[in-house]
Design an enzyme around this catalytic site. Structure first.
Site: not given
Ligand code: GLA
Length: 711
Positions: A446, A511
């Site tokens: 990420d 997300d």
């Molecule tokens: C980001 C990712 C999510 C999740 C969060 C965790 O927003 O896109 O899928 O993994 O971080 O903090």
């Protein structure tokens, strides 16, 4: 001095580059194949443009890098300085060397003490072309590089429409289709990552181009940092498009003898609509870009929306157990597993399992997953550094920052400067220790922070060096752990591009797990990216990001043409949902091998509320078509759906799939193959030309058609 021509052919297309009077090569022709005996200098004469009235006495030509030194007065392809002196380059072609699949052009400008190499390569099969350039400072003093495009192309003025992808968090990959205007269109990312709002890809096409008709030219820049795409109507008529890494002030200075290589830009053209264009891109990515996973794409469960930060080893073991019961094959432990990480305010950078919640590290959870027959995966955000972390306290000088200036935090964090060898070494040690500490075979990598004050310790801009450092770290890890698969994630889909995809084999698209939103995103993303890369998860009935309800049928249907997973705790699903989910997962597993090689693309229906996508097996033996009603239909009765891409002379049995069939309670809403006994067998060509009737679909529902070739 004469004009030279350099030709590239691959069966159904020809590209011709021309260098006039030994100047910078420029594109003369790109289109359907020209006859082998076509005389290039006659073609050059035939296409020679007029010099417009009221301007300079030379025609403005869009060379590979348009040069102000040759009288180019629109957006130049390069901007160079020695001290305060703007360099008006006039490169001349010294040699053109045919390579296996393309050309390398060597140019020099002795006055400016520069040399330049231009590379272009044509990939047989997909027909995609890849181009980059390399600039060398042959002088005795420093060269400031303010801009260096990877390539500029003159566009035929008949390409009057532009398609690009924009968006924001939880709404990535939004198609923007607009007429090409009189003013320049400039799309930039200045946030140090590919970005939510500016996908570095573009299509220029004839007005009215649709899935199966119209000429379209497209490019994608393989770069995960700052970038800039331009489409510009030229003062003297004509159009140009450019793709470039966006360089911040002072970001690149070349000392004597040093060189700068631009990111690669990939080019693709379709004479017959957007479907054929996408399929070329998909083939190219599959064959040349994305690392192949070792086996089939495993159905996964990701812990984020199931638990957020609220977990420990026992709770995750129980979640893994429930996942295995549904047919899931990989368990991914998301954020919250490391020391200090009770919320998003602390802990990023230290990368030690939390001693209270994971007292024996991650090995017991990994072992439990293995015992359940699940692969184990882990979320990391290696570039993230929380202000509240030991890493920041020990090495405040390792973050990207402008010395002496406060910068806003993003999600309470800074960005580690991966241009620094020490910071990279630290991450290398931490990540390899983790990978050795437990049977981790998958990383969700990420990156949650837009870069703002992206400078290194000396104060110089450092985005470029950061991105190169990131690529290097990923490459080193993949070499040391060859079975490791990496997913690219950046607050959802903010780092998906052909640079990062050379190192990662899955994209966390968004997300937002709302299936209707995802359908729109995926169909737009399919323009540039193959379906099987796109992580798409079945979430709770009520979407966590939109608040909209979707029934389980729509949630599973929307995940079929992607890399499916679950983003919820199965304990929250009803019995009926669990039953459906099990069947949907086993259906996906039965189909996934051919789906990973299939021709998957958005197809047209005249009603914009009906989103249709088809997957046709590479051998044409089977096809699946999903239709999702994203909104109330435009008409009382939908028109037939025409299915392109089948074997024209083959005959297909068309039947609805019972898991994703219209609700029988809607009785008379059925039509065509959806009527009792309505299964039909028709030729591929007939299915393309006449199509099949669709049932009346309520908004937020969808269907799956199965087409099997019977002869
Ligand atoms: C980001 C990712 C999510 C999740 C969060 C965790 O927003 O896109 O899928 O993994 O971080 O903090």
């Amino acid at each position: 001095m004469s004009t030279t021509y350099h030709r590239l052919d691959d069966g159904d297309q020809t590209q011709v580059w021309m260098s006039v009077e030994a100047g910078m090569p420029q594109l003369l022709y790109w289109g359907d194949s020209l006859p082998a005996d076509c005389d290039m200098s006659t073609l050059g004469r035939a296409l020679q443009a007029a010099v417009p009235h009221g301007g300079l006495d030379v025609a403005e030509s869009v060379s590979w890098l348009p040069e102000p030194g040759r009288g180019f007065t629109d957006e130049p392809g390069l901007a160079l300085r020695r001290g305060a002196h703007h360099l008006y380059t006039r490169f001349s072609l010294e040699s053109a060397q045919a390579t296996d699949q393309g050309w390398t052009f060597h140019l020099r400008d002795p006055g400016a003490a520069l040399s330049l190499e231009l590379h272009i390569e044509l990939h047989a099969g997909s027909g995609v072309l890849s181009a980059h350039c390399r600039l060398t400072n042959d002088g005795c003093d420093a060269l400031g590089v303010d801009a260096l495009a990877s390539l500029a192309l003159p566009l035929p003025t008949r390409l009057r429409e532009r398609l690009s992808l924009t968006g924001r968090w939880a709404a990535e990959f939004q198609a923007a289709r607009e007429p090409v205007g009189r003013a320049a269109w400039v799309q930039e990312s200045r946030v140090g990552r590919t970005s939510h709002h500016a996908y570095p890809g573009l299509v220029l096409m004839e007005a009215g181009t649709h899935a199966t008709q119209g000429e379209a030219w497209s490019l994608q820049l393989a770069w995960s940092g700052n970038h800039r795409l331009i489409v510009q109507a030229l003062r003297g008529g004509g159009l140009q498009m450019q793709a470039a890494e966006l360089l911040l002030p002072g970001e690149v200075t070349l000392e004597p003898g040093e060189c700068l290589k631009s990111p690669t830009v990939h080019l693709c053209r379709s004479p017959a609509g957007l479907r054929a264009l996408s399929l070329r891109w998909h083939r190219f990515l599959r064959e040349r870009v994305v690392p192949k996973p070792r086996g089939p794409r495993l159905v996964q469960l990701n812990s984020w929306e199931a638990a957020y930060f609220d977990h420990d080893c026992l709770r995750m073991q129980a979640l893994a157990h429930r996942a295995a019961g549904l047919g899931v094959e990989r368990f991914v432990l998301d954020d919250g597993w490391f020391a200090g990480r009770r919320d998003d305010r602390a802990g990023l950078g230290d990368w030690e399992p939390c001693p209270e919640r994971y007292p024996q590290g991650l090995a017991p959870l990994g072992a439990r997953c293995q015992a359940l027959g699940l692969q184990f995966g882990l979320w990391v955000e290696p570039e993230g550094v929380s202000r509240d972390s030991a890493l920041y306290r020990d090495h405040p000088d390792w973050i990207l920052s402008v010395p002496g200036l406060e910068q806003p935090l993003g999600r309470h964090q800074y960005v580690l400067n991966l241009g620094l060898g020490d910071a990279r070494d630290y991450l290398w040690r931490k990540l390899s220790e983790l990978l050795r500490s437990a049977p981790i075979q998958f990383l969700k990598w990420d990156m949650n922070r837009d870069m703002t004050h992206a400078a290194g310790p000396g104060g110089a801009s450092a985005v470029r060096q950061h991105v190169l450092g990131l690529y290097r770290l990923m490459d080193d890890l993949r070499q040391a752990f060859p079975s490791l698969e990496i997913e690219t994630c950046a607050s959802g889909g903010a780092r998906a591009d052909l640079g990062i995809l050379q190192r990662t084999s899955r994209i966390w698209v968004s997300d937002c797990n709302d299936p209707l939103e995802r359908q729109r995103m995926h169909r737009a993303a399919l323009t540039f990216l193959p379906a099987e890369l796109m992580g798409v998860h079945i979430g709770a009935a009520r979407s966590h990001t939109t608040g909209r309800y979707a029934d389980i049928g729509l949630r599973t249907l929307a995940s079929l043409f992607g890399h499916p997973g679950i983003e919820a705790d199965p304990i929250t699903f009803s019995e009926a949902e669990v039953r459906h989910l099990r069947e949907a997962i086993s259906f996906y597993k039965a189909e996934r091998t051919w789906l990973a090689e299939a021709e998957v693309a958005a197809i047209d229906h005249e009603d914009p509320a009906l989103l249709a996508t088809s997957a046709v097996a590479a051998d044409g033996r089977r096809a699946l078509v999903t239709v999702v009603a994203a909104d109330r239909a435009a008409h009382a009765v939908p028109g037939p759906l025409r299915v392109p891409g089948l074997v024209a002379a083959g005959h297909y049995r068309v039947s609805p799939h019972p898991l994703w069939a219209p609700d029988p309670r809607h009785g008379k809403c059925a039509a065509g193959p959806f009527l009792p006994g309505g299964v039909v067998t028709l030729a591929g060509q007939t299915l393309h030309r006449a199509g099949v009737a669709l049932p009346i679909l309520h908004p937020g529902t969808g269907i799956l058609l199965v087409l099997d070739r019977v002869r």
